[in-house]
Design a protein around this motif. Sequence first.
Motif, PDB file in Angstrom:
ATOM      1  N   ARG A  22       0.830  -1.216   0.000  1.00 34.36           N
ATOM      2  CA  ARG A  22       0.000   0.000   0.000  1.00 34.36           C
ATOM      3  C   ARG A  22       0.863   1.263   0.000  1.00 34.36           C
ATOM      4  N   ILE A  23       1.929   1.245   0.789  1.00 39.53           N
ATOM      5  CA  ILE A  23       2.813   2.411   0.857  1.00 39.53           C
ATOM      6  C   ILE A  23       3.480   2.668  -0.490  1.00 39.53           C
ATOM      7  N   ASN A  33      -3.560   7.797 -10.452  1.00 39.44           N
ATOM      8  CA  ASN A  33      -2.766   8.838 -11.116  1.00 39.44           C
ATOM      9  C   ASN A  33      -2.117   9.777 -10.109  1.00 39.44           C
ATOM     10  N   THR A  34      -2.247   9.489  -8.832  1.00 41.22           N
ATOM     11  CA  THR A  34      -1.764  10.390  -7.795  1.00 41.22           C
ATOM     12  C   THR A  34      -0.617   9.766  -7.018  1.00 41.22           C
ATOM     13  N   LYS A  35       0.505  10.466  -7.004  1.00 44.13           N
ATOM     14  CA  LYS A  35       1.626  10.074  -6.163  1.00 44.13           C
ATOM     15  C   LYS A  35       1.521  10.863  -4.868  1.00 44.13           C
ATOM     16  N   HIS A  36       1.892  10.237  -3.766  1.00 43.46           N
ATOM     17  CA  HIS A  36       1.810  10.882  -2.463  1.00 43.46           C
ATOM     18  C   HIS A  36       3.210  11.075  -1.892  1.00 43.46           C
ATOM     19  N   SER A  37       3.378  12.149  -1.144  1.00 45.00           N
ATOM     20  CA  SER A  37       4.655  12.415  -0.488  1.00 45.00           C
ATOM     21  C   SER A  37       4.773  11.530   0.756  1.00 45.00           C
ATOM     22  N   LEU A  38       5.992  11.437   1.260  1.00 44.03           N
ATOM     23  CA  LEU A  38       6.205  10.655   2.478  1.00 44.03           C
ATOM     24  C   LEU A  38       5.386  11.219   3.631  1.00 44.03           C
ATOM     25  N   GLU A  40       2.475  12.759   3.456  1.00 46.73           N
ATOM     26  CA  GLU A  40       1.075  12.372   3.258  1.00 46.73           C
ATOM     27  C   GLU A  40       0.852  10.918   3.657  1.00 46.73           C
ATOM     28  N   ILE A  41       1.786  10.062   3.265  1.00 48.01           N
ATOM     29  CA  ILE A  41       1.678   8.641   3.603  1.00 48.01           C
ATOM     30  C   ILE A  41       1.794   8.458   5.113  1.00 48.01           C
ATOM     31  N   GLU A  49       7.636  10.470   9.034  1.00 45.36           N
ATOM     32  CA  GLU A  49       8.221  10.316   7.697  1.00 45.36           C
ATOM     33  C   GLU A  49       9.423   9.376   7.689  1.00 45.36           C
ATOM     34  N   ASN A  50      10.231   9.405   8.730  1.00 49.22           N
ATOM     35  CA  ASN A  50      11.410   8.531   8.779  1.00 49.22           C
ATOM     36  C   ASN A  50      11.010   7.058   8.824  1.00 49.22           C
TER      37      ASN A  50
END
Length: 64
Positions: A22-23, A33-38, A40-41, A49-50
């Motif tokens: 999923r990540i 069509n959407t990439k997510h930033s760290l 956002e995830i 984020e780390n």
Amino acid sequence: MKGGIDMITETQLEKLSPKEERILRMKYGVGSNTKHSLSEIALQFSQNENEIKKIVDDAEKKIK
């Protein structure tokens, strides 16, 4: 894409845990069509984020 992977296939994703899959789908926009930033995830998984970056790095090693 520096340090990452250029393309992820469904077969590669099958090698991962559901969370890793999923990540990576979110990070690289697989299946959407959407990439997510760290960040956002990280919000979606209630982690920092780390921690997400480590999961991404480990998952990428599994499928390379």
